[in-house]
Scaffold this active site. Structure first.
Site, PDB file in Angstrom:
ATOM      1  N   HIS A 158     -24.540  -2.745  12.684  1.00 27.87           N
ATOM      2  CA  HIS A 158     -23.817  -3.174  11.496  1.00 27.87           C
ATOM      3  C   HIS A 158     -23.199  -1.956  10.826  1.00 27.87           C
ATOM      4  O   HIS A 158     -23.903  -1.029  10.418  1.00 27.87           O
ATOM      5  CB  HIS A 158     -24.766  -3.890  10.532  1.00 27.87           C
ATOM      6  CG  HIS A 158     -25.234  -5.222  11.050  1.00 27.87           C
ATOM      7  ND1 HIS A 158     -24.829  -5.723  12.263  1.00 27.87           N
ATOM      8  CD2 HIS A 158     -26.057  -6.142  10.516  1.00 27.87           C
ATOM      9  CE1 HIS A 158     -25.399  -6.916  12.451  1.00 27.87           C
ATOM     10  NE2 HIS A 158     -26.150  -7.182  11.406  1.00 27.87           N
ATOM     11  N   LYS A 598     -24.854 -13.273  -0.323  1.00 29.50           N
ATOM     12  CA  LYS A 598     -23.439 -13.580  -0.489  1.00 29.50           C
ATOM     13  C   LYS A 598     -23.249 -15.065  -0.802  1.00 29.50           C
ATOM     14  O   LYS A 598     -22.340 -15.451  -1.539  1.00 29.50           O
ATOM     15  CB  LYS A 598     -22.660 -13.215   0.787  1.00 29.50           C
ATOM     16  CG  LYS A 598     -21.147 -13.393   0.658  1.00 29.50           C
ATOM     17  CD  LYS A 598     -20.412 -12.716   1.796  1.00 29.50           C
ATOM     18  CE  LYS A 598     -20.544 -13.500   3.074  1.00 29.50           C
ATOM     19  NZ  LYS A 598     -19.691 -14.713   3.072  1.00 29.50           N
TER      20      LYS A 598
END
Length: 940
Positions: A158, A598
């Site tokens: 990531h 999120k």
């Protein structure tokens, strides 16, 4: 040149918690002065003077508590873009150098504590064992759990690491030089020599490009992640496990029964296909080959080292008959070693290990950089045979009074062989459930089983998948023409099966399913694994079995809420229950911090993660299954980051049961594993916290039901406030992309994976990393706090009873205290005035800017107010003075960078594609993104 203000003339003596603060200030001043000399020499006096003036303005503004943005804008106003690039690079390098000095200072403080005998430090294994004894935990329980610990950090690709490996290597050299300066007086000749070397390294930095010229490929990510084994992990992990045994022996008189696999490193790089089209079967083959090469290179080097070190002469000692037999079998007839049985035996062991390497690496054996044996021998059948031969060496050493050599030289090599094997680390596979269902549908269609799998409801899908798992036949047919996606996925699985056959189960231990929502999502993977022999159906009275763990990943708020129901149905499935039984009756479940945040905001995410874990633990207990949780944490608080020790202890009772897996991502990999001291501190913290949480068992993070009820209400209120802002206003996606450099972040060459799962510009389709990274750049950082203030106001705003309960929760509930303290760290890093300037300059619609930024500003103030009410302190870093000092040191370097970034973003977005300096402006933006991420440190 940029240097922090000098310390007070008569500083107070450093206390134990802040030993050497003067030394840290001195290091940063020295590095700043040397960088200034380099800048003056390389870029000229005018550039140097501009940088120094900007630093002074920023320092004064921060010291006086006044915004310096306007003055910095006037100072750094229209400049030739080339000079602006010099200014950006200077502040970037200064931040990196300050980070290096701070990392060194942490190790300096640790050595100081050891030197004055201040006792084990909090978070260490020794301190944890001491505390468990004081708490009255049964000795047998501690020893048993110590022997059963399984801690697995998993390095992922990531991408938030913006620094090149070249830069990290030079910074490591600078750190080593600074360490050598410790204790040297100004008149010491060695000091001047080291300072000259430091200046040479800083000059190297100045003349080295900060950013990569091209986008990283997966192969690059593989190679960069493997550097950390030689840098720290080969040294640190065996030593830490040895220390664990020593601590157990010292405290309890007996070592744990088995500590050989306390720490097992994992990786996703080369196996994680979710949203990354560049991860193919060939890439996975490369990843496995590179891992194997690194492991075997290390083992060969160690055996070769022993063959040099163990020089005992048979004229002076008498080895055992078994050792003599090894020496004879080596075929080494050199007259120079005729009386050196250990050297001869180890040369034979080296030859057999080299032959083993040829066997498992094939043509890739040429990647090994070690000598070919003069006398080829038959390969070891497995590394266990080599470990047994080393036992023979150690036993012989002990027989003639050389036990210390056996313990110091031979035992670490045996331990390293056991830990790293031929595979080095476990490579997980990961793919999205939406891909699995399409591949399964394609296989079923060509096999004539079903043409409408994708249209089936959940019950029908489970029936079809169960039938296939019970059937001995395979779906795949050699003459069928499958979709490209199906061909690619099956090729990866074939490669995984070949790897397991060659290197064993530990090489590919897990299959993670992203966006798992139903039982069928897991059974689809079982069917696909059956196609390549990694799952076997029941036959001839033998139950079904699986060669690896199938791991559902629950990510969104809704998925977390339904995770225990899904798990209960899965564990109740008769065929899948057989697969679990074949995996030592253990089910692993991964929980996702980033996407849940999120999706629903920080407070809601944290509570839903906690509640989901508690429910999953109870579900597994009811089913009689052992549960292991895999925590998908990022570096920032908004992505599950924060101090690991407190985070592990704050988990629900029973959720940390001897085992834990955690992801290590982005720039946090270098921050934790670039040096042995860093790796030791991080890994010891994980092991110690897992031990403490496992020993506490059901007495872990227990909280009264009224606290849990209040927390649930807070999470609901925070979710509503967050969703109203982020998903309830059609203008918000546009606001986000204007106020943050998210689109420009996508041009940085920081990783192989696309920033979005689709071409959509919707927030839902944006990956969590650029979401957090973007908000960090403009210093608003809303993923880690937005909605909390409204929630506290809604639940306790006019109710003194609830306000007092919040204070009690903070004082007595580790989970609540952890999320409030982590939120405080982010509130300290957030800067509403900096964010306002981004909004004023970059958000083009006045109404949108006024409405949305106004709500953010109001929520920020509300959250700060409630953080003070709950903690009792206006300082969000009251309990973290080291971070507070770090931020004071680096803020003056960040303010000029924000001012420059805002101006460059405006110029870039206003210019047309033919603008003369457009490419240089874009490069400047990229450099500021890099520099601000460096200053913030945990940026994504």
């Amino acid at each position: 040149m940029p240097t922090p203000p000098p310390p007070p003339p008569t500083p107070a003596p450093p206390g134990p918690s802040d030993h050497g603060a003067d030394a840290l200030s001195g290091d940063i001043r020295l590095l700043g002065r040397l960088l200034g000399d380099v800048v003056r020499d390389q870029a000229g006096d005018r550039t140097f003077d501009l940088i120094e003036a900007a630093r002074r303005v920023a320092v004064r503004g921060r010291r006086d508590g006044e915004s310096s943005v306007a003055e910095l804008e006037a100072l750094l106003g229209p400049q030739p873009i080339e000079q602006t690039l010099h200014v950006i690079r200077a502040f970037d390098w200064l931040s990196l150098l300050a980070n290096t000095a701070e990392d060194l200072h942490v190790e300096r403080r640790r050595r100081h504590h050891l030197s004055i005998g201040s006792g084990p430090q909090p978070g260490s294994l020794a301190a944890t064992v001491d505390q468990l004894e004081r708490d009255g935990v049964d000795t047998a329980t501690i020893v048993e759990i110590m022997g059963a610990l399984q801690v697995s950090p998993v390095i992922t690709a990531h991408p938030t690491e913006v620094r090149r490996q070249t830069i990290l290597d030079v910074l490591a050299q600078i750190g080593d030089l600074l360490e050598r300066l410790d204790g040297l007086g100004d008149a010491d000749q060695r000091r001047s020599d080291i300072v000259r070397q430091l200046e040479a390294q800083i000059l190297t930095l100045w003349q080295t490009a900060i950013l990569r010229l091209s986008k990283l490929r997966v192969s690059d990510e593989i190679n960069e992640s493997l550097r950390y084994y030689d840098a720290s992990l080969f040294e640190t992990i065996p030593r830490l496990e040895s220390d664990l045994e020593a601590i157990a022996t010292e405290h309890f008189g007996a070592a744990p029964s088995d500590t050989s696999q306390v720490i097992s490193m994992g990786s996703w790089i080369g196996g994680d296909r979710d949203g990354n089209p560049f991860v193919t079967a060939d890439v996975m083959r490369l990843a496995i080959s590179r891992q194997t090469t690194v492991a075997l290179q290390h083992h060969l080097d160690e055996i070769l080292r022993l063959s040099v070190e163990l020089s005992m002469s048979a004229r002076l000692i008498t080895p055992t008959e078994e050792l003599d037999a090894l020496a004879t079998a080596s075929g080494d007839d050199s007259a120079f070693r005729a009386d050196e049985p250990y050297r001869r035996a180890l040369r034979g062991m080296y030859a057999r290990l080299y032959a083993f390497s040829e066997l498992v690496l094939g043509d890739d054996v040429d990647e090994l950089s070690c000598p070919t044996p003069r006398t080829p021998l038959a390969p070891y059948a497995s590394l266990e045979e080599l470990i047994d031969d080393l036992d023979t060496v150690a036993t012989s050493l002990r027989s003639h009074g050389a036990a210390d050599l056996a313990d110091v030289s031979v035992a670490p090599v045996q331990r390293s062989l056991t830990i790293f094997g031929a595979h080095l680390c476990g490579l997980d596979m990961r793919q999205n459930s939406a891909v699995h269902e399409k591949v399964v549908a394609d296989l079923l269609r060509h096999a004539g089983v079903s043409d409408d799998y994708l249209e089936m409801d959940e019950t029908a899908r489970i029936d079809v998948l169960t039938s296939e798992l019970r059937s001995p036949r395979l779906l795949r047919h050699p003459t069928a023409v499958y979709d490209d996606q199906t061909v690619g996925e099956l090729a990866v699985l074939d490669e995984a099966a070949a790897t397991v056959g060659r290197l064993g189960r530990r090489a590919v231990p897990h299959y993670v399913i992203s966006m798992a929502t139903a039982v069928s999502d897991v059974l689809e993977v079982a069917v696909l694994l059956k196609e390549v022999g990694l799952v076997r159906t029941a036959s001839a009275g033998a139950p079904a079995s699986s060669q690896l763990d199938i791991v559902p990943l629950f990510e969104t708020i809704g998925d977390l809420a339904g995770s225990s129901t899904t798990l209960a149905s899965l564990l109740d499935h008769d065929v899948y229950a057989e697969l679990i039984a074949s995996r030592d009756n253990r089910q692993e479940v991964m929980i996702g911090y980033s996407d849940s945040n999120k999706d629903g905001g920080y407070l809601s995410s944290q509570w839903n993660l906690f509640a989901a874990q508690a429910a999953l633990v109870e579900t597994a207990r009811t089913a009689g299954v052992r549960l292991r949780l895999f925590h998908g944490r990022g570096g920032t608080v908004g992505r599950g980051g924060g101090p690991a020790y407190q985070a592990i202890l704050a988990q629900p009772p029973g959720s940390v049961d001897r085992a834990i897996r955690v992801t290590e991502q982005g720039e946090m990999v270098a921050a934790k594993y670039a040096q042995p001291a860093l790796a030791r501190r991080n890994l010891e913290t994980l092991v110690a916290a897992t031990l403490a949480a496992s020993c506490s068992g059901e007495l872990g993070d227990a909280a009264p039901q009224r606290h849990r009820s209040t927390m649930s209400d807070l999470a609901d209120a925070a979710f509503e406030a967050y969703r109203t802002l982020v998903y309830g206003d059609d203008r918000f996606a546009s606001f986000f992309r204007q106020i943050t450099p998210t689109n420009e972040i996508a041009t940085l060459n920081v990783g192989s994976r696309p920033a979005s799962r689709t071409k959509s510009t919707a927030i839902e389709d944006l990956r969590a990393i650029p979401w957090v990274f973007g908000w960090t750049q403009c210093r608003l950082m809303i993923p880690a706090w937005y909605g909390a203030g409204s929630a506290f106001e809604t639940i306790a705003g006019s109710d003194e009873t609830h306000q007092e309960e919040l204070r009690q929760m903070y004082a007595s509930w580790p989970f609540f205290r952890t999320i409030i303290d982590n939120m405080g760290m982010v509130l300290a890093k957030a800067d509403i005035e900096i964010g306002r300037r981004y909004a004023d300059v970059l958000v083009t619609d006045d109404s949108m800017r006024s409405d949305i930024f106004g709500r953010i500003e109001h929520e920020h103030q509300l959250t700060r107010t409630w953080h003070e009410r709950i903690t009792g302190s206006p300082d969000p870093l009251r309990d973290n003075p080291l971070l507070a000092r770090s931020l004071r040191n680096r803020y003056p370097y960040l303010d000029p960078l924000h001012v420059i970034q805002i101006d460059l973003l405006r110029r870039f977005r206003d210019s047309d594609d033919e603008a003369e300096d457009r490419d240089l402006v874009q490069r400047g933006i990229q450099l500021t993104i890099n520099a601000i991420a460096t200053g913030i440190r945990n940026s994504g």
